[in-house]
Write a protein that holds these residues in place. Structure first.
Motif, PDB file in Angstrom:
ATOM      1  N   LEU A  57       0.834  -1.204   0.000  1.00  0.00           N
ATOM      2  CA  LEU A  57       0.000   0.000   0.000  1.00  0.00           C
ATOM      3  C   LEU A  57       0.865   1.250   0.000  1.00  0.00           C
ATOM      4  O   LEU A  57       1.896   1.293   0.691  1.00  0.00           O
ATOM      5  N   SER A  58       0.449   2.273  -0.743  1.00  0.00           N
ATOM      6  CA  SER A  58       1.202   3.530  -0.740  1.00  0.00           C
ATOM      7  C   SER A  58       0.744   4.407   0.414  1.00  0.00           C
ATOM      8  O   SER A  58       1.533   4.792   1.262  1.00  0.00           O
ATOM      9  N   HIS A  59      -0.545   4.741   0.408  1.00  0.00           N
ATOM     10  CA  HIS A  59      -1.047   5.661   1.428  1.00  0.00           C
ATOM     11  C   HIS A  59      -2.238   5.110   2.181  1.00  0.00           C
ATOM     12  O   HIS A  59      -2.601   5.634   3.224  1.00  0.00           O
ATOM     13  N   ALA A  60      -2.894   4.101   1.631  1.00  0.00           N
ATOM     14  CA  ALA A  60      -4.139   3.619   2.237  1.00  0.00           C
ATOM     15  C   ALA A  60      -3.907   3.137   3.662  1.00  0.00           C
ATOM     16  O   ALA A  60      -2.859   2.581   3.986  1.00  0.00           O
ATOM     17  N   ARG A  61      -4.931   3.358   4.492  1.00  0.00           N
ATOM     18  CA  ARG A  61      -4.895   2.861   5.882  1.00  0.00           C
ATOM     19  C   ARG A  61      -5.664   1.569   5.959  1.00  0.00           C
ATOM     20  O   ARG A  61      -6.776   1.466   5.424  1.00  0.00           O
ATOM     21  N   LEU A  62      -5.108   0.590   6.635  1.00  0.00           N
ATOM     22  CA  LEU A  62      -5.797  -0.680   6.856  1.00  0.00           C
ATOM     23  C   LEU A  62      -6.185  -0.727   8.332  1.00  0.00           C
ATOM     24  O   LEU A  62      -5.309  -0.674   9.210  1.00  0.00           O
ATOM     25  N   ILE A  63      -7.488  -0.792   8.612  1.00  0.00           N
ATOM     26  CA  ILE A  63      -7.947  -0.805  10.003  1.00  0.00           C
ATOM     27  C   ILE A  63      -8.454  -2.207  10.320  1.00  0.00           C
ATOM     28  O   ILE A  63      -9.449  -2.670   9.738  1.00  0.00           O
ATOM     29  N   LEU A  64      -7.752  -2.891  11.204  1.00  0.00           N
ATOM     30  CA  LEU A  64      -8.081  -4.290  11.508  1.00  0.00           C
ATOM     31  C   LEU A  64      -8.943  -4.387  12.764  1.00  0.00           C
ATOM     32  O   LEU A  64      -8.748  -3.632  13.719  1.00  0.00           O
ATOM     33  N   GLY A  65      -9.886  -5.318  12.719  1.00  0.00           N
ATOM     34  CA  GLY A  65     -10.773  -5.542  13.866  1.00  0.00           C
ATOM     35  C   GLY A  65     -12.196  -5.687  13.376  1.00  0.00           C
ATOM     36  O   GLY A  65     -12.489  -5.463  12.195  1.00  0.00           O
ATOM     37  N   ASP A  66     -13.084  -6.078  14.290  1.00  0.00           N
ATOM     38  CA  ASP A  66     -14.481  -6.233  13.889  1.00  0.00           C
ATOM     39  C   ASP A  66     -15.102  -4.854  13.638  1.00  0.00           C
ATOM     40  O   ASP A  66     -14.903  -3.924  14.424  1.00  0.00           O
ATOM     41  N   VAL A  67     -15.847  -4.742  12.543  1.00  0.00           N
ATOM     42  CA  VAL A  67     -16.399  -3.429  12.178  1.00  0.00           C
ATOM     43  C   VAL A  67     -17.333  -2.870  13.251  1.00  0.00           C
ATOM     44  O   VAL A  67     -17.524  -1.657  13.330  1.00  0.00           O
ATOM     45  N   SER A  68     -17.899  -3.745  14.089  1.00  0.00           N
ATOM     46  CA  SER A  68     -18.762  -3.234  15.160  1.00  0.00           C
ATOM     47  C   SER A  68     -17.956  -2.356  16.124  1.00  0.00           C
ATOM     48  O   SER A  68     -18.508  -1.481  16.782  1.00  0.00           O
ATOM     49  N   GLU A  69     -16.643  -2.578  16.184  1.00  0.00           N
ATOM     50  CA  GLU A  69     -15.792  -1.758  17.064  1.00  0.00           C
ATOM     51  C   GLU A  69     -15.001  -0.707  16.292  1.00  0.00           C
ATOM     52  O   GLU A  69     -14.792   0.406  16.774  1.00  0.00           O
ATOM     53  N   THR A  70     -14.551  -1.075  15.105  1.00  0.00           N
ATOM     54  CA  THR A  70     -13.645  -0.151  14.400  1.00  0.00           C
ATOM     55  C   THR A  70     -14.385   1.028  13.752  1.00  0.00           C
ATOM     56  O   THR A  70     -13.828   2.116  13.655  1.00  0.00           O
ATOM     57  N   VAL A  71     -15.643   0.815  13.345  1.00  0.00           N
ATOM     58  CA  VAL A  71     -16.364   1.929  12.689  1.00  0.00           C
ATOM     59  C   VAL A  71     -16.633   3.073  13.675  1.00  0.00           C
ATOM     60  O   VAL A  71     -16.331   4.235  13.368  1.00  0.00           O
ATOM     61  N   PRO A  72     -17.166   2.796  14.890  1.00  0.00           N
ATOM     62  CA  PRO A  72     -17.354   3.912  15.831  1.00  0.00           C
ATOM     63  C   PRO A  72     -16.027   4.625  16.155  1.00  0.00           C
ATOM     64  O   PRO A  72     -15.991   5.861  16.224  1.00  0.00           O
ATOM     65  N   ALA A  73     -14.952   3.877  16.297  1.00  0.00           N
ATOM     66  CA  ALA A  73     -13.655   4.509  16.616  1.00  0.00           C
ATOM     67  C   ALA A  73     -13.187   5.368  15.444  1.00  0.00           C
ATOM     68  O   ALA A  73     -12.650   6.471  15.640  1.00  0.00           O
ATOM     69  N   PHE A  74     -13.416   4.882  14.244  1.00  0.00           N
ATOM     70  CA  PHE A  74     -13.023   5.640  13.047  1.00  0.00           C
ATOM     71  C   PHE A  74     -13.798   6.956  12.983  1.00  0.00           C
ATOM     72  O   PHE A  74     -13.226   8.023  12.735  1.00  0.00           O
TER      73      PHE A  74
END
Ligand SMILES: C[S@@+](CC[C@H](N)C(=O)[O-])C[C@H]1O[C@@H](n2cnc3c(N)ncnc32)[C@H](O)[C@@H]1O
Length: 332
Positions: free
Chosen positions: A190-207
């Motif tokens: 990846l050049s610039h993209a961010r990869l956010i690992l974890g269950d979306v039920s937790e990562t989406v609110p944090a994002f």
């Protein structure tokens, strides 16, 4: 001379195969089993042919040589946006995805018209990473056309699909652990993209709590109803974190055993029932507006718009209709 003839023959052969969409993403886009057992990052093109990058460059140069379409000459923005996509390249051998490119171009165009300096584009469900890599290539290629900067973010559990919760997750199609990712290998690509690992039920609110630039395009490819329902919370975010209309691609709504009572279709329906001011709707008749090469592609039926009716810019002109005049034709 012989060498030149050989080269031309290969080129024409290659061009025919790719431009008719034989090797392109729409077909694989509706195949839910395509990555089962892991989704390795593609290291070669689908033709398995080392000549393809060279040929693709040549193809892009030929396309670039067509006279530019000027926005100011267009009654609607589509001819211009289709020209931008031809310049960016169709990604005929699988590195770019035409549906991702189309969605990001629309979002970047509208954002630029609304004078937004930055947007975010998202892939939900990354697996091996080919889709995220395709998205990651776009900011650089689109910088020549739109002043709006583009942040790319991918969400994934990392360890493959979680266990299906019930029939709505289509357990007949998928199992826990399908589509594992090699996160280290992907991050290196990846050049610039961010990869956010974890269950979306937790990562989406944090994002959302991190207040990203407004989201303009989302590819939903989490397979399950339960995961998609969580991911759709992104579209319920504060309006300042979204474009007034968010381009959305849903990977798993065509064919197989998909239906209105499970999977992404159910998640969309429930989202619409739960939000009076936010509605996800198909973009009807898209085949009449995309480049003619795409008119038989399946992704046209998978592309939606999330309408954010409570967005302060929802009614602001978005540049899709340019002149707004239809003078009487001259008599013959
Ligand atoms: C079909 S794969 C994605 C394929 C990818 N978009 C591509 O085109 O190569 C589905 C992915 O969704 C992810 N996923 C499903 N449910 C999830 C959840 N609740 N949280 C995070 N990731 C999830 C899985 O880990 C899996 O990698």
């Amino acid at each position: 001379m012989l060498l030149l003839r050989g080269f031309c023959a290969h080129f024409i052969d290659f061009y025919r195969q790719t431009d008719r969409g034989r090797f392109c993403s729409p077909r694989e886009a509706i195949c839910p089993r395509r990555h089962v057992g892991g989704s390795p990052i593609e290291t070669t093109n689908r033709l398995g042919d080392a000549r393809v990058p060279l040929l693709n460059r040549l193809l892009r140069r030929i396309r670039k040589s067509e006279p530019p379409v000027r926005l100011e000459d267009c009654e609607f923005a589509y001819p211009y946006l289709n020209w931008v996509q031809r310049c960016v390249g169709h990604g005929s051998y699988g590195r770019l995805r035409r549906h991702y490119t189309w969605g990001v171009i629309q979002a970047a165009f509208v954002a630029a018209e609304l004078k937004l300096p930055r947007i975010t584009v998202v892939e939900f469900g990354v697996a091996g990473g080919n889709g995220l890599i395709a998205l990651d290539m776009l900011p650089e290629r689109l910088a020549a056309f739109f002043p709006t900067r583009i942040d790319v973010v991918g969400f994934d559990a990392g360890a493959g699909l979680p266990p299906p919760q019930d029939h709505r997750d289509h357990p007949n199609l998928w199992s826990a652990g399908d589509y594992r990712m090699d996160a280290d290998a992907l991050r290196k690509r990846l050049s610039h993209a961010r990869l956010i690992l974890g269950d979306v039920s937790e990562t989406v609110p944090a994002f959302l709590a991190s207040r990203p630039a407004p989201v303009g395009f989302v590819a939903f490819d989490l397979d399950y109803y339960s995961s998609t329902a969580y991911a759709l919370r992104l579209l319920a975010a504060d309006a300042s974190l979204l474009l007034p209309r968010v381009y959305c691609y849903f990977d798993d709504i065509l064919g197989f055993t998909f239906n209105d009572y499970g999977g992404e279709r159910l998640a969309i329906r429930e989202f619409n029932q739960q939000h009076a001011d936010r509605k996800i709707s198909p973009i009807y008749g898209l085949r009449h507006q995309v480049d003619e090469r795409f008119r038989d592609d399946a992704w046209l039926d998978q592309m939606h718009l999330a309408h954010v009716f409570d967005h302060p810019l929802y009614g602001h002109p978005d540049g899709l209709v340019r002149h707004g005049r239809k003078p009487l034709n001259a008599t013959e």
